[in-house]
Structures are given as C-alpha cells and as structure tokens.
Design a protein around this motif. Structure first.
Motif, PDB file in Angstrom:
ATOM      1  N   ASN A   2      34.065  42.012  30.026  1.00  0.00           N
ATOM      2  CA  ASN A   2      35.112  42.940  30.430  1.00  0.00           C
ATOM      3  C   ASN A   2      35.195  42.868  31.958  1.00  0.00           C
ATOM      4  N   THR A   3      36.280  42.276  32.449  1.00  0.00           N
ATOM      5  CA  THR A   3      36.395  41.961  33.875  1.00  0.00           C
ATOM      6  C   THR A   3      37.530  42.750  34.504  1.00  0.00           C
ATOM      7  N   SER A   4      37.210  43.447  35.568  1.00  0.00           N
ATOM      8  CA  SER A   4      38.220  44.142  36.357  1.00  0.00           C
ATOM      9  C   SER A   4      38.480  43.335  37.620  1.00  0.00           C
ATOM     10  N   MET A   5      39.748  43.003  37.865  1.00  0.00           N
ATOM     11  CA  MET A   5      40.106  42.244  39.059  1.00  0.00           C
ATOM     12  C   MET A   5      40.950  43.124  39.972  1.00  0.00           C
ATOM     13  N   THR A   6      40.409  43.414  41.147  1.00  0.00           N
ATOM     14  CA  THR A   6      41.128  44.244  42.112  1.00  0.00           C
ATOM     15  C   THR A   6      42.116  43.359  42.857  1.00  0.00           C
ATOM     16  N   ILE A   7      43.275  43.191  42.277  1.00  0.00           N
ATOM     17  CA  ILE A   7      44.305  42.310  42.815  1.00  0.00           C
ATOM     18  C   ILE A   7      45.658  42.928  42.501  1.00  0.00           C
ATOM     19  N   ASN A   8      46.580  42.853  43.456  1.00  0.00           N
ATOM     20  CA  ASN A   8      47.852  43.561  43.302  1.00  0.00           C
ATOM     21  C   ASN A   8      49.056  42.648  43.479  1.00  0.00           C
ATOM     22  N   ALA A   9      49.374  42.275  44.705  1.00  0.00           N
ATOM     23  CA  ALA A   9      50.586  41.494  44.952  1.00  0.00           C
ATOM     24  C   ALA A   9      50.560  40.152  44.232  1.00  0.00           C
ATOM     25  N   THR A  10      49.386  39.551  44.097  1.00  0.00           N
ATOM     26  CA  THR A  10      49.261  38.246  43.433  1.00  0.00           C
ATOM     27  C   THR A  10      48.583  38.374  42.068  1.00  0.00           C
ATOM     28  N   ALA A  11      48.713  39.523  41.438  1.00  0.00           N
ATOM     29  CA  ALA A  11      47.992  39.783  40.188  1.00  0.00           C
ATOM     30  C   ALA A  11      48.366  38.803  39.090  1.00  0.00           C
ATOM     31  N   MET A  12      49.647  38.489  38.935  1.00  0.00           N
ATOM     32  CA  MET A  12      50.053  37.628  37.814  1.00  0.00           C
ATOM     33  C   MET A  12      49.480  36.225  37.970  1.00  0.00           C
ATOM     34  N   TRP A  13      49.347  35.743  39.205  1.00  0.00           N
ATOM     35  CA  TRP A  13      48.781  34.412  39.412  1.00  0.00           C
ATOM     36  C   TRP A  13      47.282  34.397  39.114  1.00  0.00           C
ATOM     37  N   LEU A  14      46.574  35.404  39.565  1.00  0.00           N
ATOM     38  CA  LEU A  14      45.128  35.463  39.310  1.00  0.00           C
ATOM     39  C   LEU A  14      44.842  35.646  37.821  1.00  0.00           C
ATOM     40  N   LEU A  15      45.675  36.425  37.132  1.00  0.00           N
ATOM     41  CA  LEU A  15      45.508  36.584  35.687  1.00  0.00           C
ATOM     42  C   LEU A  15      45.715  35.251  34.982  1.00  0.00           C
ATOM     43  N   ALA A  16      46.704  34.468  35.419  1.00  0.00           N
ATOM     44  CA  ALA A  16      46.948  33.155  34.814  1.00  0.00           C
ATOM     45  C   ALA A  16      45.749  32.231  35.009  1.00  0.00           C
ATOM     46  N   LEU A  17      45.160  32.238  36.218  1.00  0.00           N
ATOM     47  CA  LEU A  17      43.967  31.424  36.467  1.00  0.00           C
ATOM     48  C   LEU A  17      42.807  31.864  35.585  1.00  0.00           C
ATOM     49  N   TYR A  18      42.646  33.165  35.430  1.00  0.00           N
ATOM     50  CA  TYR A  18      41.564  33.696  34.591  1.00  0.00           C
ATOM     51  C   TYR A  18      41.752  33.265  33.142  1.00  0.00           C
ATOM     52  N   GLN A  19      42.974  33.334  32.647  1.00  0.00           N
ATOM     53  CA  GLN A  19      43.241  32.958  31.256  1.00  0.00           C
ATOM     54  C   GLN A  19      42.975  31.476  31.028  1.00  0.00           C
ATOM     55  N   VAL A  20      43.401  30.632  31.959  1.00  0.00           N
ATOM     56  CA  VAL A  20      43.162  29.197  31.811  1.00  0.00           C
ATOM     57  C   VAL A  20      41.667  28.885  31.894  1.00  0.00           C
ATOM     58  N   ALA A  21      40.940  29.548  32.778  1.00  0.00           N
ATOM     59  CA  ALA A  21      39.496  29.336  32.861  1.00  0.00           C
ATOM     60  C   ALA A  21      38.812  29.704  31.546  1.00  0.00           C
TER      61      ALA A  21
END
Length: 569
Positions: A87-106
């Motif tokens: 269960n990972t919380s990522m403190t990211i806002n303006a670039t949230a959709m890009w970081l979520l995409a990287l997390y999903q691919v990883a």
C-alpha cells in the motif's frame, strides 16, 4: 467493549532522499521493522516536472525527496518490493498522473506472467493529486487551476475504471493548517475542494451514473493533527459528519461504506521545536491521539515525523522510534477493543457542533463566490489564510501561545539592549581553531583546522591578496572596528554594517554587509566575496578585483554557478 476488535491503521513513515537506490534501501529496512505501508517523498524537480539535469533543477535534486524522472528510476525505487502486495502513498500533485503511470508499469514488469489488467486490479495506494492547495500553500503547481482540476478528474476517472483499489486523490487540509488555517477553515476549504473535484468528475462524463458512488467511495483526505488534541478530535468528528451529509444530500450516495470519511494523517511537523527536541516525542504522541482515540473518526493511515526533524533529516533509528510509537498504541494498548469512547460526551458534542456551524458558514461564502476554483482565482482563500496566519503569529510573539522549550525551562531575561560602553575593546589577534579557515594565507591546509578543506567547494576558498610582508601580522590591520564576540564582520574590511549573530560558533551562517554578501562556512570567518562587494575597494592592500561572476552569491551550498572561475588576487 466492542464486539469485534478494530483493525489497526496502516503505519507509514514519510521517506525519500538523494537517489532511488538509497531510498529503496531505506524502504526495505523500514518494512522489515514492521511498517505496513510506504509513503514516498519526491524532490521538487519531480514534483514540478523537471529533469534532474535541467538548469532549473540545480541545487534541488534529491533535497526534499527522491528524484524519479523516468521508468528506470521507478524500477530502482521499488526494487525487491512487491507492489501488488504493498500500500503505497505518493505525495505528488501536478505530475501525479505521470508518476502513477510509471508506478503501474513498474508493477506490471514485476509480474511478467500476469495480465496487466489483473495487476492493476491488485494495486493499492494513493496519489495526493490535490492541486488546489498548491495555490494556497505549497506552490508546486504547473498548470492554471481549471486545467489542473481537469487533469485531477481524468486521473480519478481512470483509476475508478482500471485500478479500483487506488485512492486517486488525497484532498489536503494538512498544508492549509501549516499555512495558517483554523480548524474551521480546514473543514470548509477541504470540503469545498472535494465538492469541486466531484462536480468536475461528474461533468466530464467519464464515469457512469451507476459508478459515481465508486468515485465518492475512493475520495480520501490527508489531514493535519496539532498538539491541541481535544480540538483535533472534535475536528475529525466534524469532518465525518459533514462528509456524510454532503455525499448523501448533494450526490445521493446510499451506501454508508461509500459515504465513509476515509483519511490519512501526518501529525504536525511545524510545531516541532529545535530547542529541547526531546519534548517533541510528547507532542507527537498527543497529536497521534487526536486522530486515533475516536473510533468513529479514526485515521486509516498514520505517519509520524521523527522527534529531531527540526534539526535535520532523521536517521533510520529515529524513524524506527516513530514507528514504535504507533505499534505500542495499536498492539499493546486496549484502544482498538472499545467502541467510540467519546459517545455521549457533552463537551465533545458541543465543540463538534460549534465547528460544524462555523465551517458551514465559511463553505456558504466560498460556494457563493462560485466554488473552490473561483475562490482561489479571486484570492479570497489565500487572503483568509494569510490573515489567520498573522493572528497565530501574533499570539505566539505576544506570549499568549507558547511552548515548554521557550517558557518554563528558561529563567526570565531582561530585554536586550545595545552595547553602550565606551571602553575600548581588545583586538582579536587570533581566531579560535573552530572558527579558523582550513586554508592559510599561503594556500596550504591549516594544521590546526578540524575540517578538511575538501569539504568546502573550491570557489569558496579564495586566498587573500598578497601582502608586502611574508610574515603573518600579529594583529589585524586597523581598518574599522575589530570583530567582537557575537558579531561577524567582513574578512577583508571589517565592514561597519553587520548583522548580529546569536552565537559565533554555529556550523553555518550567512553574513550580509550592505550590498555585499560574504560567506562564512562551517563556522569560519568570511574569506570570499562577490564581485559587487564594495568592501574590496575599501581595502588599501587590494591590487586586483576578483573575477567572480556578478550573479555569484557566496551562500553555503547554493552558488549561482558552480562552474565559475576562482577569484585571482
């Protein structure tokens, strides 16, 4: 006693620094100690969409979090950590959709034999993704408010349809409190933000009416908990009641589980003091009680700061201590065995009712302006936060609000006054070794220095101009008043305009003399200067002007250009 023991909350520590590999090592150590979730801190270039090698990222890479500019760094960050079980919380806002995409691919790459859609179904965690509070407190926005809100809604719609266990947004009142918000403003502005987000998702048409309850059910909040833990308990109970009313009356959500106010918390870091930092342990515990004592308003995820965060980055042992505080409360006490212990309290009920009434009035004012986005663009929310912050500062400075480190532990002192003695002061002929430069006038390392000269960048170790005599003078030349204890003067001219310092033995400080900015690094006197320093021309011994670029400011660790040439004498 409750018929069924409540589940403990997810236990996290907010972490991320320097590099992805170093952060990964820290994550795996924390998980081995019993941490049940991850909370990732990203550095400012990642938060604002810049690559680490961008000139605009200079001096900020890896400072307040971990840099993750591409998929390779995301792989390193979660190496040997099974993301489908985390269960990972990522403190990211303006670039949230890009970081979520990287997390999903990883995560997909960690499970090559599983269909990507099945991997997505297993992912659990949170992206903060609350852009409105960036305009009110932090400032790491990239796009204008309305376009940012559209990106937030797109991310929410995608996760509801494809990653159903993911919380696509953490609506934040945490940062509002640190920006000066009162409990009333925290309630009103956070809930107005939630209304703006849900209205945007509904208007986008990306989620069907049948699935809109799922959108409401995935909205989560991120709150702050201060040391006034009774008031904080009442605030959280007010949050739960107001959210239940909004979701049922405004959006028609029938399922009580979907109307549940789900939130994570980081207890207040701004209130931790540098003076007597051991007292911060008590503060952290009291702040944690404010979001865990009431079962009906209990946090579902908690992350605690370290006791010494006011002094610097915490060590692994310090983070372990914060984790143990949570574990003792959850596993050794009987807190989770009882129903809500505040039910029936007239004091609690009166305070909750007061907060709800005042928050509803403030929400009505914001909605009358056109909602949260309009209140941001008009400056209303920001001006209200600034005003409340000014009032809070006034209470602190007047002594009406104080901390134990600044009151009971110190004897009363008379106000400071300027030195009025006319007695001549004794010249300081030789600096103590702790303040002496590690480089002598000849450029050789000083044998009595406690630090290696390699610890300071070469552009900061500029030699003085040569003197007529090869011998070291026994006393400083008579160019203005001598340096006295508690003050610092320019090493060249002992300039007359000096900023007083509390202690000349501190590890680092910046000295400002008129328009010149001279540096004193690691407790040494100022040995370097900028090109716009008037002090150079005041020296009769000067024979040349340093070739330092005019934009250079000799501040510790933050030069305008590290590629600048050395000053020549």
């Amino acid at each position: 006693m409750s018929a069924e023991k409540d589940r403990p909350w997810v236990m996290r520590t907010y972490a991320g620094h320097s590099t992805a590999a170093a952060s990964n090592e820290l994550y795996r150590k924390n998980l081995a100690k019993g941490q049940t979730g991850l909370s990732v801190a990203f550095d400012l270039p990642t938060q604002t969409g810049y690559d680490p090698d961008s000139p605009l990222s200079r001096g900020e890479v890896g400072k307040v979090g971990v840099p993750v500019p591409h998929l390779g760094e995301m792989r390193k960050l979660f190496d040997q950590i099974p993301l489908v079980e985390m269960n990972t919380s990522m403190t990211i806002n303006a670039t949230a959709m890009w970081l979520l995409a990287l997390y999903q691919v990883a995560a997909e790459e960690q499970n090559p034999g599983v269909d990507p859609s099945e991997v997505a179904q297993l992912l659990a965690g949170t992206t903060q993704n609350d852009i409105i509070k960036e305009y009110l407190s932090r400032g790491t926005y990239v796009f204008p408010p309305q376009h940012s809100l559209r990106l937030t809604a797109d991310t929410i719609a995608y996760t509801v349809n494809n990653i159903p266990k993911w919380n696509p947004i953490n609506i934040c009142s945490y940062h509002l409190q640190e920006a000066g918000a009162t409990p009333t403003q925290e309630l009103a502005y956070a809930l107005c933000t939630a209304i703006a987000v849900l209205d945007q998702v509904k208007a986008s048409g990306q989620v069907s009416d049948d699935d809109f309850e799922k959108v409401v059910g995935r909205i989560s909040f991120f709150v702050n908990a201060g040391v006034r833990f009774v008031e904080e308990t009442c605030k959280m109970r007010a949050f739960t009641r107001m959210w239940d009313q909004i979701t049922s009356e405004r959006y028609g959500v029938q399922d009580p589980k979907m109307r549940r106010f789900r939130y994570g918390v980081q207890v207040n870091s701004l209130g931790l003091t540098e003076a007597q930092p051991e007292n911060n342990v008590q503060r952290i515990v009291l702040e944690m009680l404010g979001v865990t004592l009431s079962k009906n308003a209990r946090a579902r995820a908690v992350q605690l700061p370290a006791w010494n965060e006011a002094l610097g980055l915490p060590r692994p042992w310090d983070q372990q201590w914060s984790l143990r505080l949570q574990q003792v409360l959850a596993f050794e006490s009987d807190l989770l065995e009882y129903d809500d212990i505040f039910e029936g309290s007239t004091v609690i009920e009166a305070k909750v009712a007061e907060l709800i009434a005042s928050a509803q009035e403030e929400m009505d004012r914001v909605q009358a302006l056109g909602g949260a986005i309009a209140a941001v663009e008009s400056g209303y929310m920001k001006s209200e936060l600034v005003s409340s912050h000014a009032r809070r500062r006034a209470r602190i400075e007047s002594g009406r609000r104080s901390s134990s480190a600044s009151t009971s532990s110190r004897p009363p002192r008379s106000p400071r006054s300027r030195r009025t003695s006319t007695a001549p002061s004794r010249p300081l002929t030789r600096l103590p070794s702790r303040l002496r430069s590690p480089v002598s006038r000849s450029g050789r390392p000083n044998a009595t220095s406690r630090r290696s000269p390699r610890r300071s960048p070469p552009w900061l170790l500029q030699p003085r101009p040569p003197t007529t005599s090869s011998r070291r003078p026994s006393s400083p030349p008579a160019r203005g008043p001598p340096r006295v204890s508690g003050q610092a003067r320019c090493a060249r001219c002992s300039g007359s305009s000096v900023r007083p310092l509390a202690s000349p033995g501190l590890s680092s400080r910046r000295l400002v003399l008129n328009s010149a900015r001279c540096a004193s690094v690691s407790g040494r006197p100022a040995r370097s200067w900028a090109a716009d320093c008037d002090c150079w021309s005041a020296s009769p011994a000067s024979t040349a002007t340093p070739t330092v670029p005019s934009r250079l400011r000799c501040a510790l660790g933050t030069p305008a250009s590290r590629s600048s040439t050395r000053a020549s004498a």
